[in-house]
Write an enzyme that holds these catalytic residues in place. Structure first.
Site, short mmCIF file in Angstrom:
data_model
loop_
_atom_site.label_atom_id
_atom_site.label_comp_id
_atom_site.label_asym_id
_atom_site.label_seq_id
_atom_site.Cartn_x
_atom_site.Cartn_y
_atom_site.Cartn_z
N HIS A 103 38.95 63.55 2.41
CA HIS A 103 39.56 63.59 3.74
C HIS A 103 40.49 64.78 3.90
O HIS A 103 40.54 65.42 4.94
CB HIS A 103 40.31 62.29 4.01
CG HIS A 103 39.38 61.15 4.23
ND1 HIS A 103 39.18 60.16 3.31
CD2 HIS A 103 38.57 60.87 5.26
CE1 HIS A 103 38.29 59.31 3.78
NE2 HIS A 103 37.90 59.71 4.96
N ARG A 116 37.40 64.39 27.42
CA ARG A 116 37.06 63.14 26.72
C ARG A 116 38.15 62.11 26.99
O ARG A 116 39.18 62.09 26.31
CB ARG A 116 37.00 63.38 25.22
CG ARG A 116 35.79 64.08 24.71
CD ARG A 116 35.84 64.08 23.19
NE ARG A 116 34.59 64.45 22.60
CZ ARG A 116 34.34 65.67 22.11
NH1 ARG A 116 35.23 66.61 22.16
NH2 ARG A 116 33.16 65.91 21.56
N ARG A 154 34.77 63.06 31.78
CA ARG A 154 33.77 62.14 31.25
C ARG A 154 34.36 60.73 31.23
O ARG A 154 35.47 60.53 30.73
CB ARG A 154 33.37 62.55 29.82
CG ARG A 154 32.33 61.60 29.26
CD ARG A 154 31.79 62.07 27.93
NE ARG A 154 32.68 61.74 26.84
CZ ARG A 154 32.38 61.98 25.55
NH1 ARG A 154 31.25 62.57 25.25
NH2 ARG A 154 33.22 61.65 24.60
N GLU A 183 22.24 62.80 25.42
CA GLU A 183 22.62 62.73 24.01
C GLU A 183 21.75 61.76 23.21
O GLU A 183 22.02 61.50 22.05
CB GLU A 183 24.09 62.40 23.79
CG GLU A 183 24.83 61.79 24.92
CD GLU A 183 26.32 61.57 24.66
OE1 GLU A 183 26.91 62.21 23.79
OE2 GLU A 183 26.87 60.72 25.37
N ASN A 218 26.07 66.53 19.49
CA ASN A 218 26.60 65.78 18.34
C ASN A 218 25.83 64.47 18.19
O ASN A 218 25.42 64.10 17.10
CB ASN A 218 28.09 65.47 18.51
CG ASN A 218 28.90 66.72 18.77
OD1 ASN A 218 28.44 67.81 18.49
ND2 ASN A 218 30.10 66.57 19.30
N ASP A 219 25.67 63.78 19.31
CA ASP A 219 24.92 62.53 19.26
C ASP A 219 23.42 62.77 19.29
O ASP A 219 22.66 62.07 18.63
CB ASP A 219 25.32 61.62 20.44
CG ASP A 219 26.57 60.84 20.11
OD1 ASP A 219 26.64 60.27 19.01
OD2 ASP A 219 27.50 60.81 20.94
N ARG A 252 26.26 60.64 12.15
CA ARG A 252 27.01 61.89 12.14
C ARG A 252 28.28 61.82 11.29
O ARG A 252 28.89 62.82 11.00
CB ARG A 252 27.36 62.31 13.59
CG ARG A 252 28.26 61.34 14.31
CD ARG A 252 28.26 61.60 15.81
NE ARG A 252 29.46 62.27 16.26
CZ ARG A 252 29.80 62.43 17.54
NH1 ARG A 252 28.99 62.00 18.50
NH2 ARG A 252 30.90 63.04 17.87
N CYS A 256 27.84 70.59 25.55
CA CYS A 256 29.24 70.38 25.18
C CYS A 256 29.41 69.83 23.77
O CYS A 256 30.51 69.43 23.40
CB CYS A 256 29.93 69.48 26.20
SG CYS A 256 29.17 67.85 26.33
#
Ligand code: PEP
Ligand code: MG
Length: 568
Positions: A189, A296, A331, A428, A451-452, A462, A499
């Site tokens: 992490h 977001r 969004r 997505e 990303n998705d 992911r 995006c």
């Protein structure tokens, strides 16, 4: 005599500074209390617990969005741990039962919990016992009155046995030059978050605390994973020169801010920013953003009760005002999957569950206040609204009905709102990508969430480190979908933006231009680098290679073609 230590570095980062050692392990003083002092001790413990939670919530709110979700969930699990009665109430009970000081009670409870973890068969769960230790350490530090923020760390290189993501964030916020940890690999992490923050760091340096003394000057060479301790003049000069070159590059990029994002063959590109809070607008403006391509909003909802219409309106209005005439694309809530709905149990397989627009349409009590706030903010400047996780046009139809209802409610209250507001669909999931032409008939614009899209196309979570080697934007299946969406949008005359993270990575700029993308939305810190790549590109050449990449046998072949296109 200079000393050189090897570890795993954050690429592209260099730091030079005096070394500071992390807090040594807590020494817990065990004290028995006078009978009348028990309640005061419980209160002291509860205050420290509340402070620890506050600290973590603050840190959590500042996790950059690009950071993989498991870092955020790691902090969440600390927070949950601090709230769990197995820690909070059980420690208070022990203080009362044994009439001992809070530190001692905490340690007893920690040891009892660790014994439970140790007895588990599940190796993964056993490793999570670290979280108990981190959570308890934090409270013990606060009980000792040791407020980290009092210790100056500015410009120093922090050396510690291990660091959690919250520790890394705090060091970054307080201006530390970098850090070294003894434990950790490239996927720890600490390493992940340092990469997201571009913070110089070398992890996995064995015996670092013994080998590097406090006050020593150290150099962190992120590209080579090296720590140079008490470097000589020549080495220091060499690294200072490299730092100057890096700084000059950042300054050079800044000069692009007011220059047009136009390719060599004259195609103009719209540069948009992804934001999570109005505070990000400054970075968006500094990066010369034409507008916000994705706000977001779910970040406002995490870890708390849902904000009401007034609170949301204030935030959206700030974003609209802050963009000074640039369009802000808001969004709607994308809760579910990696961003669990506060107060609700996480279901099995949440990525395929009630997430994004599915959740919002199911819960008008969450959706309508958000829509009213958006419509009101839209009266102040250009606003669009966009839906996450769309899989079919019916969701757009249902959404428009909710938008009508929100308008009617505002009209009944006599409140000012804008009408109409453009409604876009995020693409997505493969189903949306393959039916982009149909979606384009019901949407005013499309926005590709790679990303998705990559995770659902390749069946690769992911956020799962074990399969991240398969998460490849260059897989021809992904490229084929991107090409299809852009073709469908262009044919329908519906604007298409992108995006996901791909938009902010200059390695992909030429490819995306070649596929026909002209609207890029990204983290503000990437705007200028991508603009530089746009200005160096020629879309005719890019188109030819992009088509070959779509038809490539596999991602490896596509990568070779991309390197050729980028002139590497
Ligand atoms: C995406 O999926 O590409 C996207 C932009 O949305 P998020 O990363 O918030 O899921
Ligand atoms: Mg998404």
């Amino acid at each position: 005599m200079p000393l050189m230590l090897q570890g795993i570095g954050v690429p592209g980062s260099i730091a030079i500074g005096p070394v500071r050692h992390g807090r040594p392990l807590q020494v817990v003083v065990e004290r028995l209390l006078a009978p009348g002092a028990v309640n005061a001790e419980v209160a002291r413990y509860r205050r420290a617990l509340a402070n620890a939670q506050r600290q973590l919530r603050k840190v959590r709110g500042q996790v950059p969005r690009r950071t993989p979700a498991d870092v955020r969930s790691f902090i969440d699990s600390h927070l949950l741990m601090l709230r769990d009665p197995a820690l909070s109430d059980a420690v208070a009970d022990r203080i009362r039962e044994f009439r001992c000081n809070a530190e001692w009670a905490l340690r007893m409870q920690r040891d009892a919990l660790l014994a439970v973890f140790d007895s588990l068969d599940d190796a993964y769960l056993r490793t999570r016992s670290d979280e108990v230790v981190h959570a308890v350490d934090r409270v013990i530090a606060l009980l000792a009155g040791e407020e980290d923020s009092e210790v100056p760390v500015d410009g120093t290189i922090h050396v510690a046995a291990a660091l959690g993501p919250a520790d890394v964030l705090r060091l970054h916020q307080r201006g530390a030059a970098g850090f070294i940890t003894e434990s950790g690999g490239p996927l720890s992490h600490a390493a992940i978050i340092a990469r997201s923050l571009r913070m110089p760091a070398i992890v996995g340096v064995r015996d670092a605390r013994a080998l590097v003394r406090a006050g020593d000057i150290a150099i962190l060479d992120g590209d080579n994973g090296l720590v140079l301790v008490t470097p000589d003049r020549a080495a220091t000069e060499h690294y200072r020169k490299r730092m100057r070159i890096g700084e000059r590059r950042r300054v050079a990029l800044r000069t692009l801010r007011h220059l047009p994002a136009r390719t060599r063959d004259g195609i103009t590109v719209t540069m948009l920013a992804n934001i999570e809070q109005p505070a990000d607008l400054r970075a968006a403006r500094e990066g010369g953003a034409d507008g916000v391509g994705m706000y977001r909003t779910e970040m406002l909802f995490l870890d708390r009760d849902p904000p009401d219409e007034a609170e949301q309106y204030a935030l959206y209005a700030k974003a609209v005002d802050g963009m000074r005439g640039g369009t802000v694309t808001i969004r709607t809530l994308d809760l579910g999957a990696d961003k669990a709905v506060p107060g609700r149990a996480v279901t099995e397989n949440p990525a395929l569950g009630l997430r994004g627009i599915r959740f919002s349409l199911r819960e008008p009590g969450w959706l309508l206040p958000q829509l009213r706030a958006i419509l009101r903010a839209a009266a102040r400047g250009p606003v669009e609204v966009m839906l996450p996780m769309v899989t079919n046009p019916a969701e757009l139809v249902a959404f428009r009905a909710s938008l009508d209802q929100a308008r009617a409610e505002l009209a009944a209250r006599g409140v000012r709102y804008a009408d109409p507001v453009a409604v876009g669909a995020m693409v997505e999931v493969p189903a949306a990508a393959l039916t982009a032409a149909q979606l384009a008939r019901s949407a005013d614009f499309l926005s590709i969430g790679t990303n998705d899209l990559i995770q659902y196309t390749l069946a690769v979570d992911r956020d799962n480190d074990e399969v991240d080697y398969l998460y490849d934007p260059l897989h021809p299946a992904v490229l084929k979908l991107l090409a299809g969406i852009l073709r469908a949008g262009n044919r329908a005359g519906v604007p298409v933006s992108l995006c996901g993270e791909m938009a902010g990575d200059p390695r992909f700029t030429r490819l995306l231009l070649g596929l026909g993308l002209t609207r890029f939305s990204m983290h503000p810190s990437h705007l200028l680098e991508v603009k530089e790549a746009v200005r160096a590109a020629d879309t005719t050449t890019a188109r030819r290679t992009a088509l070959r990449m779509v038809a490539a046998r596999d991602a490896q072949r596509a990568a070779v073609l991309l390197n050729e296109l980028n002139g590497a």
